[in-house]
Scaffold this motif. Sequence first.
Motif, short mmCIF file in Angstrom:
data_model
loop_
_atom_site.label_atom_id
_atom_site.label_comp_id
_atom_site.label_asym_id
_atom_site.label_seq_id
_atom_site.Cartn_x
_atom_site.Cartn_y
_atom_site.Cartn_z
N GLY A 1 44.77 48.11 23.96
CA GLY A 1 45.17 48.26 24.88
C GLY A 1 44.21 49.16 25.52
O GLY A 1 44.19 50.44 25.85
N SER B 1 38.54 42.32 29.68
CA SER B 1 39.75 42.44 30.35
C SER B 1 39.86 44.27 30.74
O SER B 1 38.82 45.24 30.39
N TRP B 2 41.57 43.84 31.71
CA TRP B 2 42.26 45.70 31.94
C TRP B 2 43.05 45.24 31.80
O TRP B 2 44.10 43.72 31.56
N SER B 3 43.81 46.65 31.55
CA SER B 3 45.45 46.44 31.72
C SER B 3 46.13 47.61 32.46
O SER B 3 47.05 47.73 31.76
N GLU B 4 45.20 48.87 32.91
CA GLU B 4 46.15 49.83 32.70
C GLU B 4 45.39 50.43 34.60
O GLU B 4 44.66 49.81 34.55
N LEU C 1 46.26 41.08 29.44
CA LEU C 1 44.86 41.95 29.15
C LEU C 1 44.11 40.55 30.98
O LEU C 1 44.34 39.93 30.75
N TYR D 1 50.58 50.51 32.61
CA TYR D 1 50.11 49.60 31.63
C TYR D 1 50.70 48.37 31.71
O TYR D 1 52.03 48.26 31.87
N TYR D 2 50.27 47.07 32.07
CA TYR D 2 50.37 46.31 31.81
C TYR D 2 50.78 45.17 30.68
O TYR D 2 49.43 45.00 29.92
N SER E 1 41.58 49.04 28.33
CA SER E 1 41.72 48.70 29.42
C SER E 1 40.36 49.10 29.27
O SER E 1 39.89 49.74 30.74
N SER F 1 39.61 49.07 33.36
CA SER F 1 39.86 49.76 34.15
C SER F 1 38.66 50.95 34.70
O SER F 1 38.03 51.25 34.52
N ASP G 1 37.49 44.72 21.17
CA ASP G 1 38.70 44.96 22.13
C ASP G 1 38.17 43.98 23.23
O ASP G 1 37.79 43.13 23.00
#
Length: 284
Positions: free
Chosen positions: A65, A99-102, A111, A107-108, A67, A70, A96
Amino acid sequence: MTDPLAENFVGVGLREPHLDFFRSHPNAASWLEIHSENYFTPDSHRHQSLLAIREQTEISCHGIGLSLGSVSNVSQFHLNQLKSLIDVIDPMFISDHLSWSEFGGHYYNDLLPLPYTEEALKIFCRNVEQVQDALKQNILIENPSSYLRFEHSQIPEWQFLAEVQSRTDCRLLLDLNNVHVSCFNHNYEPQQYLSAIDPSTVDEIHLAGFTKKPLDKGEIWIDTHNQPVSDEVWSLYSNWVNQHGPIATLIEWDTDIPEPQILLDEASKAQSLLAQLPHLKQRA
């Protein structure tokens, strides 16, 4: 912190259905890896179970998480929660993803892939450095599995990953299943990818299973973590450790979670491969 490689190199992912098992069988696995975010609530049952497990077993914190890709800075709230967890359990690794997730506070549950550009590289390195400064230690970055790529990407993934390591002094978590899956999806050769990774920068390897999904225009491989490690990934692992020596290795299994013994059997396969390495034979 205890040396995670002192007696055994291979651990398994700790998932909630197995908390009671590993709490009552502290010697079943040499080490366990958690998804950090699942243990951010100190008064939860899972957090208390983790503390009990940690009294007997080494733990690694694997995040999903932060991210790091981002555009915005890493969430200070998230970082503070991670730091509180780390302060309590003193993990052997903190990791970690590339990737990114936010985005914009949303938040998605995935990844998501990065465009491999100089701009994205600078942003990712900035965020890694922010995390390492806050935690006062280096983290591991894991190569992703991916199913699409951006047309404007200018840097091969393996070069992007190596450059992140060089610029931030982070360490690497090499997921061989992700290499196998992504190389099929994008028509790369796994050896092309792996030959670009400096083994001295890799502290951990992940092994997992994947799913082949037929589509109208062909087949795609998906990193589902819901079955045993494939023969091809075992071969990649055997080749890597034979070339570069033993390394902390984790068996991942995240969906359709089986009985703990299935994971432990997979871990035994990895340990058997490591036991054949010359200097481990001498130690035995």
